[in-house]
Design an enzyme around this catalytic site. Structure first.
Site, PDB file in Angstrom:
ATOM      1  N   CYS A  27       0.844  -1.366  -0.030  1.00  0.00           N
ATOM      2  CA  CYS A  27       0.020   0.122  -0.027  1.00  0.00           C
ATOM      3  C   CYS A  27       0.774   1.157  -0.084  1.00  0.00           C
ATOM      4  CB  CYS A  27      -0.957   0.015   1.229  1.00  0.00           C
ATOM      5  SG  CYS A  27      -1.770   1.378   1.749  1.00  0.00           S
ATOM      6  N   CYS A  30       0.254   3.621   2.653  1.00  0.00           N
ATOM      7  CA  CYS A  30       0.639   3.053   3.983  1.00  0.00           C
ATOM      8  C   CYS A  30       2.055   3.345   4.239  1.00  0.00           C
ATOM      9  CB  CYS A  30       0.476   1.544   4.141  1.00  0.00           C
ATOM     10  SG  CYS A  30      -1.377   1.174   4.245  1.00  0.00           S
TER      11      CYS A  30
END
Length: 102
Positions: A27, A30
Site C-alpha cells: 500500500c 501506508c
C-alpha cells in the site's frame, strides 16, 4: 516499530494510550504513513506506544476492527477504541488528537 499479531494484540493495547497503524506492505499511502508515525512517536515520547498490524498477515484483527481501507489508524485508551482515522493522517493532526487523550 513493532508489528502486532493476534497473539499479542490485546496485551499490547490494554494499558495507556496506544496508536495502531493497520497497513499492508503493498500500500503506497501506508508507506507514506510510516515516517509520519515515526516522527509522531518521537514527539509524543514514552507516554504513547505506536504499533502496526499487517492486514494481510492478520485478517481476523482487521475484520474485528472493521478495517475496510488502509491505512487506518486506531487510537486506544486502556484497551478501548477512542479514535479511528482512515487514510493519511498528517503528523501535527495526529499528535494533537493523541495528546487530547493524555
Amino acid at each position: 516499530m513493532e508489528i502486532l499479531n493476534g497473539n499479542n494484540f490485546d496485551e499490547k493495547i490494554k494499558d495507556g494510550i496506544v496508536v495502531v497503524d493497520f497497513f499492508a506492505t503493498w500500500c503506497g499511502p501506508c508507506r507514506m504513513m510510516a515516517p509520519i508515525l515515526e516522527e509522531a512517536g518521537e514527539e509524543l515520547g514514552e507516554k504513547v506506544k505506536i504499533y502496526k498490524v499487517d492486514v494481510d498477515q492478520e485478517p481476523a484483527l482487521a475484520r474485528n476492527y472493521g478495517i475496510m481501507s488502509i491505512p487506518t489508524i486506531i487510537v486506544f485508551e486502556n484497551g478501548q477504541l477512542r479514535e479511528k482515522h482512515i487514510g493519511l493522517w498528517q503528523k501535527d493532526d495526529l499528535v494533537d488528537q493523541v495528546k487530547s487523550y493524555l
